[in-house]
Write an enzyme that holds these catalytic residues in place. Structure first.
Site, mmCIF file in Angstrom:
data_model
loop_
_atom_site.group_PDB
_atom_site.id
_atom_site.type_symbol
_atom_site.label_atom_id
_atom_site.label_comp_id
_atom_site.label_asym_id
_atom_site.label_seq_id
_atom_site.Cartn_x
_atom_site.Cartn_y
_atom_site.Cartn_z
ATOM 1 N N GLU A 556 0.792 -1.235 0.000
ATOM 2 C CA GLU A 556 0.000 0.000 0.000
ATOM 3 C C GLU A 556 0.823 1.283 0.000
ATOM 4 O O GLU A 556 0.256 2.367 -0.194
ATOM 5 C CB GLU A 556 -0.961 -0.013 1.192
ATOM 6 N N GLU A 708 -0.666 -8.669 14.217
ATOM 7 C CA GLU A 708 -0.318 -8.345 12.837
ATOM 8 C C GLU A 708 1.195 -8.292 12.652
ATOM 9 O O GLU A 708 1.741 -8.820 11.682
ATOM 10 C CB GLU A 708 -0.961 -7.013 12.444
#
Length: 792
Positions: A556, A708
């Site tokens: 991203e 994460e």
């Protein structure tokens, strides 16, 4: 392996009367003989006795995760859930904990939607009474090993229960405490906590059975309106920081706060020992809860009353206890929300019935339901540590998804992580992991996309496009776009999600063979997605090809590139699948789908012989968290066909920016690398990436909560759990879902330290299989499949 010898001997149909070896009981023992009947009864009694004693004795250690007093400073809570409802844990086992329901969202003005925290139901507080040092409540006492002696909290993944035991010393008045908590898999509206106290004194004690009425969260930010800079300013102005606070607060906790549930009406009955309430999420759905308390047999409380404040609704009672006697209390809870269950009066009837049936009955049904789920398992021989991780990941997935609904999976399950929103994680990471083992839960995830197709079609129309444009961050109830304004560019440009949705629909059709489902649910989605890509792609006359400009890459940090390779490959596959689906159903395919698919540009360095991450005009020079998105091309549901040499060169090209990155390893990105190595036949490399999931600091003790990254504390990250499971299900097996079924697309690989592994009770088009990968005496790895030992 069937751990219940009586069930194995008596047969797998729980209603059939079958004797050992499969023969009818009357045949084995003598038709109609009294002796035969007597022997049959003795057999049943023996099996019943074994069944009662089996859970504690038969539980595999890989299903048990334990906290001790050493974990107090770094305790990372676990989760108890059934996909409809989930709550976090706490060390004492008696605290009020935040709890959430599926797709029950807060819609505050100016904010993105977020999970509304429902009144906390898990707590039971306890006091030994007034002492010379004052009046103390258990849940307010600091966690000190000297106060909480012999401490042990065990999460039993196999049974779905959390059991906490310790000796609580309140200034010389000690009590042995045991707490057992569960969220029922068998009766989804029910949860319960059982508290047993054994005082080492005579005297009067007090207990409180509350519903915690959380105050509205402050501060609230207008995340649907603020720019990125304004958001940073607002966080700083409230003396907050976007960094994790150990042990369990994520770095984005100031932005991922829970939403609010407003209590509209509440009641308590001190004589009947019940509580009930009706509520509503902020500008959202209605909900209800009820509590019924069960007292120890023969205990007569000296006083019971209902207490109500703006923050608490509770039953309070006092009772005289005797030294050395054990007193067991039950707290039964029923929960519902609009569209799932009834109101407070209906929940009250549920908890009264549950109390009448007793905790043992509720627990037994719940445990049986979990054991039924574990028929579909991944069983590893030779690596207990990996086995424990696999069971942990499966447990968290099953605790956060529902069977037979159209509710999706958030990236962090039923928690406020990523504001409970639905990403491509639902379709590409969690769904494939469930599809072979738990297809009824996997279907809920793809049916969510069918249910919210109108919202996706509206998004496309708003942008002058055809078909359906699925949100980057979907609201789990309505399917509307909920990307925070500071990240709005992702909502507009990370459009590979729309292709991911269609690919998952096709995967469900391949696994189920359900043509009726394909016509009614999958086809409308696939058709609309193909129309979207046909209108989103741009024809470039001078290059005689279609391109897709202005895209955010999977990596991203590259948020405005032309021709992102993963996006273009996914779009092409979605267009091709639409034509295949049309052929299956006898529908007419739009010829433009094939035209765009055939001429869609996929960046490739012809001189070096490998794919590029995106258009060659874009410098690939950012030290990003992803490093390279090329490993995503081999995700099992996409699996871009390519020559073995290209596959090898793609892998080598991608490794350089990944291994040289200074960013924290993201647990989401480890699975594609392991799968990629497996497609190359590189068992050692596949195992090395797989082991990073064990040793990269993303499995938080004591309950293997996956985060994460090692440092951002974004927990319950079931996206990466799904990736880890896919590594074994598809990567190590080499299997892929294709029109011909579950086929061997690549040779299987076996990590060097594993003796074998088996996928049990794999579902495929109405049949069930056990699939084993093992190594023979010559070291050759082979895959075998056979009809499942344990069929429905």
């Amino acid at each position: 392996m069937n751990r219940d010898p009586c069930r194995s001997a008596l047969g797998r149909d729980r209603h059939a009367r079958v004797a050992p070896g499969g023969a009818p009981a009357a045949t084995l023992f003598g038709k109609g003989s009294l002796e035969g009947i007597a022997l049959w009864m003795l057999w049943l009694i023996a099996c019943a006795a074994l069944a009662l004693s089996a859970p504690a004795a038969a539980t595999d250690p890989s299903f048990l995760l334990t906290a001790t007093a050493r974990d107090f400073p770094t305790y990372f809570p676990t989760q108890l859930g059934n996909g409809y409802v989930a709550t976090l844990s706490a060390p004492r086992g008696t605290e009020d904990n935040l709890s959430y329901m599926a797709a029950f969202m807060d819609y505050a003005e100016g904010d993105v939607s977020r999970p509304a925290a429902i009144p906390g139901w898990s707590g039971i507080d306890y006091s030994t009474g007034t002492s010379s040092s004052g009046h103390f409540w258990l849940n307010q006492v600091a966690l000190d090993p000297a106060v909480f002696g012999d401490y042990r909290q065990v999460l039993d993944l196999h049974d779905g229960t959390l059991t906490t035991r310790y000796r609580y010393d309140d200034h010389g008045r000690a009590t042995r405490i045991e707490v057992v908590s569960l969220v029922s898999q068998a009766s989804p509206h029910l949860a319960a906590t059982q508290l047993s106290i054994t005082p080492e004194f005579d005297g009067e004690v007090e207990l409180s059975f509350p519903l915690a009425l959380w105050a509205p969260h402050q501060p609230r930010f207008d995340l649907a309106r603020l720019t990125g800079e304004q958001m940073q300013e607002a966080v700083a102005a409230n003396n907050l920081k976007l960094e994790p606070i150990p042990p369990a607060t994520p770095d984005r906790a100031p932005l991922w706060y829970h939403g609010d549930t407003h209590v509209l009406d509440a009641h308590g009955d001190a004589k009947g020992l019940t509580l009930s309430l009706d509520g509503r999420a902020e500008q959202g759905l209605s909900m209800a809860e009820a509590v019924a308390v069960a007292l120890p047999e023969g205990l007569a409380p000296s006083g019971a009353r209902v207490y109500r404040s703006p923050w608490r609704l509770s039953l309070e009672l006092k009772a005289r206890v005797r030294k050395g006697h054990t007193y067991t209390f039950g707290k039964f809870v029923a929960l519902s929300r609009e569209g799932w269950g009834g109101d407070a009066s209906a929940d009250l009837a549920l908890v009264r019935q549950a109390r009448a049936n007793g905790f043992a009955r509720l627990r037994a049904d719940h445990v049986a339901a979990w054991h039924d789920l574990w028929r579909s398992d991944i069983r590893i021989e030779g690596d207990p540590e990996s086995q424990r991780m696999v069971h942990s990941d499966l447990y968290y997935l099953l605790s956060n998804v529902t069977p037979g609904t159209a509710w999706p999976s958030g990236a962090c399950g039923l928690t406020p992580g990523y504001a409970g929103h639905v990403f491509w994680d639902n379709d590409t990471w969690v769904f494939p992991a469930l599809l072979l083992l738990h297809p009824e839960r996997a279907r809920s995830l793809v049916d969510f996309r069918s249910r919210t197709l109108p919202a996706a079609e509206a998004r496309a129309r708003e942008r002058g496009l055809r078909g359906a444009m699925y949100p980057w961050e979907s609201d789990p109830q309505h399917g509307t776009e909920q990307t925070p304004h500071p990240a709005y560019v992702l909502g507009e440009r990370e459009i590979h999600v729309t292709a991911d949705v269609a690919i998952a629909q096709w995967q469900y059709w391949l696994a189920s063979g359900d043509k009726g489902w394909l016509r009614d649910h999958g086809w409308p989605v696939i058709h609309a997605v193909a129309d979207f890509w046909a209108s989103r792609a741009t024809w470039v006359p001078e290059r005689k090809r279609y391109e897709i400009p202005h895209v955010t890459s999977v990596d991203e940090d590259y948020n405005d590139v032309p021709n992102d390779t993963f996006t273009n490959v996914s779009a092409r596959k979605a267009l091709q699948l639409a034509a295949r689906a049309a052929a299956v159903l006898g529908e007419k395919a739009d010829p433009r789908w094939a035209e765009v698919a055939d001429k869609l540009f996929v960046p490739f360095d012809a001189r070096a012989g490998h794919h590029l991450d995106f258009d060659p005009s874009v410098p690939h020079d950012i030290d990003s968290w992803g490093g390279s998105s090329l490993p995503m091309l081999v995700l099992p549901s996409l699996d871009l066909p390519m020559e073995p040499g290209v596959r090898r060169r793609d892998y080598d090209y991608a490794l350089a920016p990944i291994t040289q990155s200074h960013r924290d390893p993201n647990s989401m990105g480890l699975a594609p690398l392991a799968i990629y190595a497996a497609t190359l036949g590189d068992a050692a490399g596949a195992n090395a990436w797989f082991q990073r999931n064990l040793h990269a600091g993303v499995m938080q003790p004591p309950f293997n909560v996956r985060t994460e990254t090692p440092n951002n504390n974004t927990g319950y990250f079931i996206t990466a759990a799904g990736g880890l499971l896919q590594t074994i299900e598809y990567g190590f097996t080499g299997l892929r879902l294709q029109p011909g079924g579950l086929v061997a697309a690549y040779p299987p690989v076996l990590p060097p330290t594993w003796h074998a592994f088996t996928l049990t009770h794999v579902a495929l088009r109405g049949a069930y299989y056990d699939i084993t990968v093992s190594r023979d005496r010559n070291g050759r790895v082979a895959l075998t499949r056979r009809p499942a030992e344990d069929r429905p």
